[in-house]
Design an enzyme around this catalytic site. Structure first.
Site, short mmCIF file in Angstrom:
data_model
loop_
_atom_site.label_atom_id
_atom_site.label_comp_id
_atom_site.label_asym_id
_atom_site.label_seq_id
_atom_site.Cartn_x
_atom_site.Cartn_y
_atom_site.Cartn_z
N HIS A 1 30.91 53.57 33.42
CA HIS A 1 30.17 52.36 33.81
C HIS A 1 28.72 52.67 34.21
CE1 HIS A 1 34.01 50.71 33.38
NE2 HIS A 1 34.06 49.89 34.38
N HIS B 1 41.33 40.91 32.93
CA HIS B 1 40.07 41.30 33.57
C HIS B 1 38.96 41.19 32.53
CE1 HIS B 1 37.25 43.30 36.09
NE2 HIS B 1 37.50 44.55 35.75
N GLU C 1 35.73 42.42 32.79
CA GLU C 1 34.69 43.46 32.71
C GLU C 1 34.68 44.01 31.28
OE1 GLU C 1 34.70 46.42 35.86
OE2 GLU C 1 32.63 46.96 35.37
N ASP D 1 34.64 46.71 29.68
CA ASP D 1 35.48 47.80 29.16
C ASP D 1 36.87 47.29 28.76
OD1 ASP D 1 35.66 47.46 31.96
OD2 ASP D 1 36.51 49.44 32.27
N HIS E 1 39.28 44.77 41.26
CA HIS E 1 38.08 44.92 42.04
C HIS E 1 37.01 43.90 41.71
CE1 HIS E 1 35.46 47.12 38.96
NE2 HIS E 1 36.52 46.75 38.32
N ASP F 1 42.56 47.09 36.48
CA ASP F 1 41.99 48.37 36.95
C ASP F 1 42.81 49.04 38.07
OD1 ASP F 1 39.62 48.81 35.41
OD2 ASP F 1 38.72 47.11 36.44
N TYR G 1 38.96 57.79 41.39
CA TYR G 1 38.76 56.43 40.87
C TYR G 1 38.70 55.44 42.04
CZ TYR G 1 39.26 52.37 37.82
OH TYR G 1 39.04 51.18 37.17
N HIS H 1 43.39 51.93 32.86
CA HIS H 1 42.77 53.24 32.59
C HIS H 1 43.78 54.34 32.91
CE1 HIS H 1 38.72 51.56 32.19
NE2 HIS H 1 38.91 50.90 33.33
#
Ligand code: FEO
Length: 401
Positions: free
Chosen positions: A24, A80, A82, A84, A147, A166, A194, A227
């Site tokens: 990120h 999510h 985001e 990625d 998050h 995440d 992480y 992840h």
């Protein structure tokens, strides 16, 4: 790679990013990462849970094609938004032409501001709602601020499997898919790294989400983060317990000395402080911001009882590396820390005041007066630094028992 079946009718179809080293753009990922996505085939409907970073769209499409034709997917679940996990979404929508795209209430807002969603069959799924695929039910639970505001978890009761976006992730590119297939110590370190760099600011939210999940009494025997490795069997409990431990931020008998230096005076002070801490049998990490990336520093800070920061005075301020470090640290909101400051100066000497202000702004308790040295440390000032380390060491032992 090929799709891998992780439970009957459920395949991993995500991508392994072997080359990612800067996750990120701000956190180190020395072992790469993965963008996990899953294909769930029920008796009547098929759903794709999450997508991947845009660069890996072809990998996702290819992995899905090993299991089924893209056109046969009915639903996309975006746990999510985001990029990625949603970067491949626009092309997936084009190729799949899904009947529905399920998002959380906050996910709807996010996806509409990231992508041109006109014509997309978005359907908001509030916490507690569910959709049947035929023999497999998708249940949605919002995990807001874990998050991002849009995060949600998807649970399939028939398979006792939860997809947690995440949460519980680790940055680790591997050919293995399960946590019980890899080196345990590395897994634990990467899970902790992480959390320290991505999830730490939301620790109070983590505790409330964990409490809520415990109350819901979900029967989970497989936990799939977006992840890294998947947890199964006893590792599900391990993942939950690890997150509770991280979120509680219980201090351990450890101090991190973070510093920058110009002509090595501040560095020499740091070493004398470390000696004082060692004399109290406290574990010490001596971390120059020139040699240590801010994400590695935070990995050490997370479970430390004390953070001791040093910088020379530079242009009436502190060195920029240290200012950047403190900005990053404050954003991650570490809790329950003792702090102390030190630094050298040539003529104006603002460093210790500035460093004190930073630590106070992070609500750290500062039980010891700062040590400030003009130009070069002397025998006497080395003694002051040693004393500072010793007193902080004693304060740590009081806290950690
Ligand atoms: Fe892995 Fe918040 O994205």
């Amino acid at each position: 790679m090929k799709a891998q079946e992780i439970k009957k009718g459920i395949h991993f179809v995500g991508a392994v990013d072997w080359n990612c080293r800067n996750f990120h753009g701000y956190s180190l990922s020395p072992k790469g990462t993965t963008y996990n996505a899953f294909l769930v085939q029920g008796g009547e409907k098929t759903a794709l849970i999450d997508t991947v970073k845009a660069d890996f769209t072809d990998t996702l499409a290819c992995n899905i094609a090993h299991v089924t034709e893209l056109e046969k997917i009915d639903y996309i679940v975006a746990n999510h938004i985001e990029p990625d996990h949603s970067g491949a979404l626009p092309r997936m929508v084009e190729m799949i032409k899904p009947e529905k795209i399920f998002v959380s209430p906050m996910g709807e807002r996010a996806v509409k501001t990231y992508y041109k969603t006109e014509g997309w069959p978005l359907e908001v799924v509030p916490s507690g709602s569910e959709i049947s695929l035929g023999g497999k039910t998708l249940q949605f639970v919002e995990t807001r601020m874990l998050h991002w505001p849009d995060n949600m978890l998807t649970y399939i009761p028939e398979d006792k499997i939860a997809f947690t976006s995440d949460a519980f992730g680790q940055n680790w590119a591997t050919s293995e898919r399960f946590a019980d297939q890899v080196c345990r110590a590395t897994l634990e370190q990467l899970l902790s790294d992480y959390y320290a760099n991505i999830v730490l600011p939301y620790s109070s939210k983590v505790i409330s989400v964990l409490d809520e999940l415990e109350k819901m009494n979900l029967d989970i025997d497989m936990l799939c983060p977006d992840h890294g490795l998947i947890y199964r069997g006893d590792d599900v409990r391990f993942a939950f317990d690890s997150y509770r431990k991280f979120a509680n931020q219980e201090p351990t008998r450890k101090a991190v000395i973070v510093f920058d230096t110009m002509w090595h005076s501040t560095e020499k002070m740091a070493k004398a402080i470390a000696s004082g801490l060692e004399s109290e049998e406290v574990s010490v990490r001596l971390m120059s911001v020139k040699q240590n990336h801010h994400s590695d520093v935070m990995s050490e800070v997370m479970d430390a009882a004390a953070v001791i920061v040093g910088s020379p005075t530079h242009n009436n301020g502190i060195l920029p590396g240290m200012a950047g470090m403190l900005t990053y640290m404050k954003g991650l909101r570490p809790q329950n820390k003792i702090g102390a400051v030190f630094g050298s100066f040539g003529w104006s000497g603002e460093c210790v005041k500035i460093l004190t202000d930073w630590l106070e702004s992070m609500k750290m308790e500062l039980p010891v007066e700062p040590v400030k040295v003009k130009n070069r440390p002397t025998h006497e000032t080395y003694g002051q630094c040693f004393d500072l380390g010793q007193k902080i060491g004693q304060a740590i032992k009081k806290r950690t028992g």
